[in-house]
Design a protein around this motif. Structure first.
Motif, PDB file in Angstrom:
ATOM      1  N   ARG A 183      50.647  31.150  55.162  1.00  0.00           N
ATOM      2  CA  ARG A 183      49.267  31.156  54.676  1.00  0.00           C
ATOM      3  C   ARG A 183      49.124  32.284  53.682  1.00  0.00           C
ATOM      4  O   ARG A 183      49.802  33.315  53.791  1.00  0.00           O
ATOM      5  CB  ARG A 183      48.296  31.366  55.834  1.00  0.00           C
ATOM      6  N   PRO A 184      48.246  32.110  52.731  1.00  0.00           N
ATOM      7  CA  PRO A 184      48.043  33.203  51.759  1.00  0.00           C
ATOM      8  C   PRO A 184      47.428  34.417  52.437  1.00  0.00           C
ATOM      9  O   PRO A 184      46.576  34.286  53.317  1.00  0.00           O
ATOM     10  CB  PRO A 184      47.076  32.603  50.732  1.00  0.00           C
TER      11      PRO A 184
ATOM     12  N   ARG B 165      44.973  37.309  52.562  1.00  0.00           N
ATOM     13  CA  ARG B 165      43.594  37.450  52.059  1.00  0.00           C
ATOM     14  C   ARG B 165      43.578  37.693  50.623  1.00  0.00           C
ATOM     15  O   ARG B 165      43.404  38.302  49.816  1.00  0.00           O
ATOM     16  CB  ARG B 165      42.890  38.543  52.811  1.00  0.00           C
TER      17      ARG B 165
ATOM     18  N   ASN C 297      53.630  32.998  58.324  1.00  0.00           N
ATOM     19  CA  ASN C 297      53.124  31.675  58.719  1.00  0.00           C
ATOM     20  C   ASN C 297      52.888  30.769  57.524  1.00  0.00           C
ATOM     21  O   ASN C 297      52.431  29.648  57.695  1.00  0.00           O
ATOM     22  CB  ASN C 297      51.846  31.811  59.536  1.00  0.00           C
TER      23      ASN C 297
ATOM     24  N   GLU D 167      50.384  36.496  58.345  1.00  0.00           N
ATOM     25  CA  GLU D 167      49.911  35.410  57.484  1.00  0.00           C
ATOM     26  C   GLU D 167      50.998  34.979  56.518  1.00  0.00           C
ATOM     27  O   GLU D 167      51.205  33.778  56.287  1.00  0.00           O
ATOM     28  CB  GLU D 167      48.666  35.845  56.706  1.00  0.00           C
TER      29      GLU D 167
END
Length: 71
Positions: free
Chosen positions: A68-69, A71, A66, A63
């Motif tokens: 994206r944060p 979780r 990529n 993540e």
């Protein structure tokens, strides 16, 4: 005593009774206790074992790579 406190007391008493009942069943049927222990061990291993830990760590890094944060 507030309604919330009464509910907590009721819940605690219910959980205590359930645990006492379960322990009584285990004492009466050691084979059932063993089966339940094996199921519990498998559930813990599936959630917290080495492989699931690696997969969760890998997913976090993926993540991050990529953009994206995590979780």
């Amino acid at each position: 005593m507030s309604q919330l406190d009464k509910h907590k007391d009721y819940q605690r008493d219910r959980e205590r009774f359930e645990m006492q009942s379960r322990i009584g069943r285990w004492l009466e049927d050691p084979q059932a206790a063993h089966r339940e222990g094996e199921r519990a061990r498998a559930a813990v291993k599936a959630q917290f074992g080495f492989e699931p830990m690696i997969e969760r760590t890998r997913a976090v890094y993926q993540e991050l790579l990529n953009g994206r944060p995590a979780r």
